[in-house]
Design a protein around this motif. Sequence first.
Motif, PDB file in Angstrom:
ATOM      1  N   ARG A   1       0.827  -1.219   0.000  1.00 59.64           N
ATOM      2  CA  ARG A   1       0.000   0.000   0.000  1.00 59.64           C
ATOM      3  C   ARG A   1       0.863   1.272   0.000  1.00 59.64           C
ATOM      4  NH1 ARG A   1      -4.754   1.661  -1.741  1.00 59.64           N
ATOM      5  NH2 ARG A   1      -5.397   3.488  -0.587  1.00 59.64           N
TER       6      ARG A   1
ATOM      7  N   ASP B   1       0.833   3.813  -3.104  1.00 61.85           N
ATOM      8  CA  ASP B   1       0.481   5.228  -2.892  1.00 61.85           C
ATOM      9  C   ASP B   1       1.563   6.145  -3.449  1.00 61.85           C
ATOM     10  OD1 ASP B   1      -1.878   4.525  -1.672  1.00 61.85           O
ATOM     11  OD2 ASP B   1      -1.163   4.872   0.381  1.00 61.85           O
TER      12      ASP B   1
ATOM     13  N   ARG C   1       1.034   8.862  -6.427  1.00 60.30           N
ATOM     14  CA  ARG C   1       1.363  10.288  -6.271  1.00 60.30           C
ATOM     15  C   ARG C   1       2.353  10.759  -7.333  1.00 60.30           C
ATOM     16  NH1 ARG C   1       1.657   8.799  -0.934  1.00 60.30           N
ATOM     17  NH2 ARG C   1       3.918   8.936  -0.946  1.00 60.30           N
TER      18      ARG C   1
END
Length: 74
Positions: free
Chosen positions: A27, A31, A35
Amino acid sequence: MLHSVEILKLKLSERSGNPFSGILNDRVIEDALHRAKVTYRKRLFTPIVTLWAFLYQVLDADKSLSNAVKQIQC
């Protein structure tokens, strides 16, 4: 006194399976990729697996790519 890299190497040598999942879980990496707007296909060697292989290669006494690949396949 042990440096943080030496401590990490010691922890990795004592663990079986994928020792990076507790340090850098999927995760967190996903992420960061999101981004950074990184896109990739879902293949065997995703960016996550590639990162784990790189970490194995850098931290292991055997710096060979073949050993790193062997470690992530276990």
